[in-house]
Design a protein around this motif. Sequence first.
Motif, mmCIF file in Angstrom:
data_model
loop_
_atom_site.group_PDB
_atom_site.id
_atom_site.type_symbol
_atom_site.label_atom_id
_atom_site.label_comp_id
_atom_site.label_asym_id
_atom_site.label_seq_id
_atom_site.Cartn_x
_atom_site.Cartn_y
_atom_site.Cartn_z
ATOM 1 N N CYS A 12 -8.079 64.461 -34.776
ATOM 2 C CA CYS A 12 -8.154 65.282 -35.900
ATOM 3 C C CYS A 12 -9.209 66.359 -35.285
ATOM 4 O O CYS A 12 -8.991 67.606 -35.963
ATOM 5 C CB CYS A 12 -7.896 64.946 -36.978
ATOM 6 S SG CYS A 12 -7.155 63.605 -37.706
ATOM 7 N N CYS A 15 -8.956 70.444 -34.210
ATOM 8 C CA CYS A 15 -8.409 71.571 -35.167
ATOM 9 C C CYS A 15 -9.310 71.590 -36.646
ATOM 10 O O CYS A 15 -9.259 72.379 -37.306
ATOM 11 C CB CYS A 15 -7.044 71.570 -35.389
ATOM 12 S SG CYS A 15 -6.281 71.527 -33.894
ATOM 13 N N HIS A 16 -9.762 70.404 -36.725
ATOM 14 C CA HIS A 16 -10.423 70.256 -38.217
ATOM 15 C C HIS A 16 -11.946 69.697 -38.019
ATOM 16 O O HIS A 16 -12.333 68.792 -38.595
ATOM 17 C CB HIS A 16 -9.805 69.198 -39.165
ATOM 18 C CG HIS A 16 -8.461 69.558 -39.420
ATOM 19 N ND1 HIS A 16 -8.034 70.732 -40.100
ATOM 20 C CD2 HIS A 16 -7.174 68.915 -39.218
ATOM 21 C CE1 HIS A 16 -6.726 70.856 -40.246
ATOM 22 N NE2 HIS A 16 -6.249 69.834 -39.632
ATOM 23 N N HIS A 151 -4.001 60.298 -45.015
ATOM 24 C CA HIS A 151 -3.111 61.476 -44.833
ATOM 25 C C HIS A 151 -1.700 60.743 -44.070
ATOM 26 O O HIS A 151 -0.862 61.675 -43.874
ATOM 27 C CB HIS A 151 -3.869 62.529 -44.022
ATOM 28 C CG HIS A 151 -4.753 63.396 -44.758
ATOM 29 N ND1 HIS A 151 -4.560 64.100 -45.715
ATOM 30 C CD2 HIS A 151 -6.389 63.222 -44.631
ATOM 31 C CE1 HIS A 151 -5.664 64.639 -46.190
ATOM 32 N NE2 HIS A 151 -6.626 64.137 -45.597
ATOM 33 N N HIS A 157 2.292 65.935 -36.756
ATOM 34 C CA HIS A 157 1.178 67.259 -37.463
ATOM 35 C C HIS A 157 0.547 67.652 -36.221
ATOM 36 O O HIS A 157 0.343 68.744 -35.918
ATOM 37 C CB HIS A 157 0.448 66.728 -38.552
ATOM 38 C CG HIS A 157 -0.528 67.793 -39.065
ATOM 39 N ND1 HIS A 157 -0.371 69.026 -39.484
ATOM 40 C CD2 HIS A 157 -1.789 67.707 -38.893
ATOM 41 C CE1 HIS A 157 -1.310 69.780 -39.703
ATOM 42 N NE2 HIS A 157 -2.302 68.909 -39.148
ATOM 43 N N LYS A 171 -1.127 67.242 -53.035
ATOM 44 C CA LYS A 171 0.261 68.118 -53.261
ATOM 45 C C LYS A 171 1.459 66.826 -53.587
ATOM 46 O O LYS A 171 2.535 67.250 -53.789
ATOM 47 C CB LYS A 171 0.458 68.660 -52.031
ATOM 48 C CG LYS A 171 -0.216 69.811 -51.875
ATOM 49 C CD LYS A 171 -0.038 70.831 -50.529
ATOM 50 C CE LYS A 171 -0.765 71.928 -50.299
ATOM 51 N NZ LYS A 171 -0.770 72.414 -49.011
HETATM 52 C C1 HEC Z 1 -3.498 71.105 -33.017
HETATM 53 C C2 HEC Z 1 -4.442 71.462 -34.217
HETATM 54 C C3 HEC Z 1 -4.207 70.188 -35.388
HETATM 55 C C4 HEC Z 1 -4.723 69.150 -35.099
HETATM 56 C C5 HEC Z 1 -4.967 68.320 -33.990
HETATM 57 C C6 HEC Z 1 -4.487 68.364 -36.567
HETATM 58 N N1 HEC Z 1 -4.337 69.546 -37.468
HETATM 59 FE FE1 HEC Z 1 -4.269 69.235 -39.458
HETATM 60 N N2 HEC Z 1 -3.611 71.568 -39.637
HETATM 61 C C7 HEC Z 1 -3.641 72.274 -38.585
HETATM 62 C C8 HEC Z 1 -3.347 73.419 -39.065
HETATM 63 C C9 HEC Z 1 -2.887 74.786 -38.108
HETATM 64 C C10 HEC Z 1 -3.295 73.452 -40.301
HETATM 65 C C11 HEC Z 1 -2.723 74.562 -41.438
HETATM 66 C C12 HEC Z 1 -1.284 74.672 -41.464
HETATM 67 C C13 HEC Z 1 -0.965 75.484 -42.288
HETATM 68 O O1 HEC Z 1 -1.611 76.075 -43.307
HETATM 69 O O2 HEC Z 1 0.245 75.855 -42.255
HETATM 70 C C14 HEC Z 1 -3.454 72.084 -40.820
HETATM 71 C C15 HEC Z 1 -3.528 71.524 -42.026
HETATM 72 C C16 HEC Z 1 -3.748 70.156 -42.521
HETATM 73 C C17 HEC Z 1 -3.699 69.625 -43.653
HETATM 74 C C18 HEC Z 1 -3.425 70.295 -45.012
HETATM 75 C C19 HEC Z 1 -1.945 70.322 -45.247
HETATM 76 C C20 HEC Z 1 -1.488 71.041 -46.504
HETATM 77 O O3 HEC Z 1 -0.140 70.499 -46.851
HETATM 78 O O4 HEC Z 1 -2.018 71.742 -47.090
HETATM 79 C C21 HEC Z 1 -4.046 68.257 -43.748
HETATM 80 C C22 HEC Z 1 -4.250 67.482 -44.663
HETATM 81 C C23 HEC Z 1 -4.339 68.100 -42.237
HETATM 82 N N3 HEC Z 1 -4.103 69.061 -41.576
HETATM 83 C C24 HEC Z 1 -4.775 66.841 -41.773
HETATM 84 C C25 HEC Z 1 -5.149 66.731 -40.344
HETATM 85 C C26 HEC Z 1 -5.257 65.117 -39.882
HETATM 86 C C27 HEC Z 1 -5.617 63.882 -40.915
HETATM 87 C C28 HEC Z 1 -5.385 65.222 -38.635
HETATM 88 C C29 HEC Z 1 -5.553 64.160 -37.535
HETATM 89 C C30 HEC Z 1 -4.673 62.925 -37.809
HETATM 90 C C31 HEC Z 1 -4.812 66.519 -38.246
HETATM 91 N N4 HEC Z 1 -4.729 67.197 -39.361
HETATM 92 C C32 HEC Z 1 -4.924 67.149 -36.828
HETATM 93 C C33 HEC Z 1 -3.994 71.827 -37.190
HETATM 94 C C34 HEC Z 1 -4.339 70.473 -36.679
#
Ligand code: HEC
Length: 486
Positions: A12, A15-16, A151, A157, A171
Motif C-alpha cells: 500500500c 499510494c498511502h 481493509h 484496489h 463505511k
Molecule cells: C495504486 C495506488 C494505490 C495503492 C497501491 C493502494 N491504494 Fe488505497 N487508494 C488509492 C486511491 C487513489 C484512493 C482514493 C480513491 C477515491 O477516493 O476514489 C484510495 C483509497 C483507499 C481507501 C479509502 C476507501 C474509501 O472507501 O474511502 C482505503 C481504505 C485504502 N485506499 C486502502 C488501501 C490499502 C489497505 C492498500 C494496500 C493493500 C491500498 N489502499 C493500496 C490508491 C491506492
Amino acid sequence: MTLLFLLIANVCAPCHPAIVKQYESTGMARSSGKLTGAAMAATVQDPSSGATYRINHDHRMEFERGPVKGSRLLEWFIGSGNVGKSFLFGMDGHLFQAPVSSYSAAGKWDVSPGFEGKRTIQLTRAVEPGCLQCHASAAQPEGGVSCERCHGPGQKHIASGKAADIVQPAKLTAERRDGVCAQCHLTGVARVATANRKAGTFRAGDLLSDHLAIFVWDTAEAGELSATSHYERLAASQCKQASGDKLWCGSCHDSHREPAAAEKAGFYRQRCMSCHAQKPCTKAAASSDCASCHMPKGATRSVDHVAFTDHSIPRKPRTASAAETRRALRSFLPAPAGERETALGYAVAAMTEPAVRREAFERLQKAPRDVAVMAQLAQFHDRMGQEEQAMALCEQIVAIEPDHPAAAINLAIYRIKRGRTAEAIALWEAALKRSPAMTGARMNLAVALSRSGQREKAMAALRQALRFEPDFEPAMRLLRELGATP
Ligand code: HEC
Ligand code: HEC
Ligand code: HEC
Ligand code: HEC
Ligand code: HEC
Ligand code: HEC
Ligand code: HEC
C-alpha cells in the motif's frame, strides 16, 4: 532488547505513504516478527521447577535442571513489547511457546504467563493457531497485524485505485464494522468456529457471526461486571448503551496511530466532547483529562489479555465487584448462536467452571453431531467412566479423521485394555505424527512397543519423548530398564 524488523515492502506504501509510515510504530504493526539483532542476555530462575533458563545474545535459550541441559533457538516473538513479549521456537516443523517471556514494566524476563508452578522444564506447549490469528496475518508468526486484516484483500484496489474496491471499516454497517475489531479484541469465555463457514477465513467486511460464535458469562441479572475484554466492557458503558451504533472503537481510536504521551489527554478529550459538549461534566473543567477519572487504569498492566484501561466508562471508579455468578453463557454478537455452537461454547466454559458441566453435557447430547461435538462428548463420557459410549464416539471420529489427537490417543487406550495392541500402536503413531510433543501418548506407545517385544522401537520412542521433554523422568527410567542410557 534491540530488535530490528525485517521491513517487508508494504504493497500500500506507493499510494498511502503517510499512513504506512504512521502505522509502523503502533503496537499492532509490531505485534509479531522474526528475532534479529542481538538479544539482551538474561537469566531466569523458576522457583517451582528449579530450572534455570539463560537467554544469550544470539537468542539461544539454554535450560538446565539438575543433570539435564539443553537449548532451543528462539526465532520469533509475539507481542510488541509495549507490555511484554512471548517467544517461539521451532522443532521438527512445529512451533512451541518458550517458558520464559520478557515483561516491559518490570524490565526483565520471567516465567511465561500460564507456565507458573510447573515441576519440570516446559518445552512442549504448542503455539495455538489463535495466537497467530490475532498477532500476525498469516500462519507464520511474522509481520504483525497487516493493513488487509482491517481493509480486506487489496489486490483489486491496488490495480484500480478505486475506493469501491477496498473495505473502509467506518463505511460498513455497524455489525460488519464492529466485526473488524472484534475478530481480535473480543476474547469472551469461548470462541467457537461455526460449522457452516460461508467463505473460509474471516475477511474485513464479512459478518463475524458467519465465522465465529463468541460467548460471555451472562451476568446481566446479577448486575455484575466481570467482562475482561475491551469489547465487553465498552458494551456495558452508559455511553454505548445510550448511543448505540454511533459509538464504536473507532470513535476514540485512530487505527493507524497511537497518540504520543503528551498529546493523549487532549486527543481523547476531543473524542468525549464530540458527544458531551452540550452537557459538560459537573465535576471537572471542560479542559480536564476526562479519561483519567472516567477510564481509570488497573494497577498493573499484564499480558493476560485483560483490558487495562476501564472501557466501561463509569461515573466514579468501580470498587472491586463481588464474586461473579457463572451459570449461563450469552452469545455476544448480534446474530443468535446455533445449538451446536452454544453446546461447544458451554463445553469450553466447563473446562474452567464446574458449575456448567451438566448443562454442557446435556447440550452436547442434543446438538447436531460433527467431529467437534463428538470429541467433546467423548471427553465427557470418559470422565464419567462411561467407557463404552466414549469408545464408540472415538471410533466414529477416527473413521473421519484418523489422526484426531484426542480421539486417537483415547481410543488407543481402550484398545490396549482389550488386548488389541497392534491397533493401539498404530493409533498412537498416527496421533504423534500430527502432534509430536504429546509425551503421555509417546510413553504409552513406548510401553506397548516394549511389551510386544519391539525393544528397539520402544527405545526410539523414549528418546524421541526426551528430545521434546528432556527432563521427563519416567522416560529416563524406562530407558534404563530397557538397558539403555538416557
Ligand atoms: C495504486 C495506488 C494505490 C495503492 C497501491 C493502494 N491504494 Fe488505497 N487508494 C488509492 C486511491 C487513489 C484512493 C482514493 C480513491 C477515491 O477516493 O476514489 C484510495 C483509497 C483507499 C481507501 C479509502 C476507501 C474509501 O472507501 O474511502 C482505503 C481504505 C485504502 N485506499 C486502502 C488501501 C490499502 C489497505 C492498500 C494496500 C493493500 C491500498 N489502499 C493500496 C490508491 C491506492
Ligand atoms: C488481527 C487482529 C487485530 C485486529 C483486526 C485489530 N486489532 Fe487492535 N490489537 C491487536 C493486537 C494483537 C494488539 C496488541 C499489539 C501489541 O502490543 O502487541 C492490538 C492493540 C490495539 C490497541 C492498543 C494500541 C496498540 O496499537 O497497540 C488499540 C487501541 C487497538 N488495537 C485498536 C483496534 C481497533 C480500533 C481495531 C478495529 C478497527 C483493531 N484494533 C483491530 C489485534 C488486532
Ligand atoms: C483473540 C485474539 C488474541 C489471541 C487468541 C491472543 N492474543 Fe495476545 N493480545 C491480543 C490483544 C487484542 C492484545 C492487546 C490488548 C489486550 O491486552 O487486550 C494482546 C496482547 C498480548 C501481549 C502483550 C503485547 C504488548 O506488549 O502489548 C502478548 C505478549 C500476547 N498478547 C501474547 C499472546 C500469545 C502468546 C497468545 C497465544 C497463546 C495470544 N497472545 C493469543 C489478542 C489476542
Ligand atoms: C486496526 C485496523 C486497521 C488497520 C490495521 C489499518 N487500517 Fe486503515 N483504516 C481503518 C479504519 C477504521 C479506517 C476509517 C477511519 C475513519 O474514517 O474513521 C481506515 C481508513 C483508511 C484509509 C482511508 C481514510 C484515510 O485516513 O485516508 C486508508 C487510505 C487506509 N485506512 C489505509 C491503510 C493502510 C495503508 C494500512 C496499513 C499500513 C491500514 N490502513 C491499516 C482501520 C485500519
Ligand atoms: C458517541 C457519543 C459518546 C462518546 C464519544 C462518549 N460518550 Fe459518554 N455518554 C454518551 C451518552 C449518550 C451517555 C448517556 C447520557 C448522558 O449522560 O449524557 C453517556 C454517559 C456518560 C457518563 C455517565 C455514566 C453513568 O454511568 O452515568 C460518563 C461519565 C461519560 N459518558 C463519560 C465519557 C467520557 C469520559 C468519554 C470520553 C473518554 C465519553 N463519555 C465519550 C455518549 C458518548
Ligand atoms: C470512549 C473512548 C474509547 C472507546 C470508545 C474505546 N476506547 Fe480503547 N482506550 C481509550 C482510552 C482513553 C485508552 C487509554 C489510552 C492510553 O492511556 O494510552 C484506551 C486504551 C485501549 C487499549 C490499550 C490497552 C488498555 O487497556 O489500556 C486497547 C487495546 C483498546 N483501548 C482497545 C479498544 C477497543 C477494541 C475498543 C472498541 C471495543 C475501544 N478500545 C474503544 C478510549 C476508548
Ligand atoms: C477529577 C475527575 C473528573 C474529571 C477529570 C472529569 N470528570 Fe466527569 N465526573 C466526575 C465525577 C466524580 C462525576 C460523577 C458525579 C456524581 O455522580 O455525583 C462525573 C460525571 C460525569 C458525567 C455524568 C453527568 C454528570 O455530570 O453528572 C459525564 C457525562 C462526565 N462526567 C463527562 C466528563 C467529561 C467529558 C470529562 C472531560 C472533559 C470529565 N467528565 C472529566 C469526575 C471527573
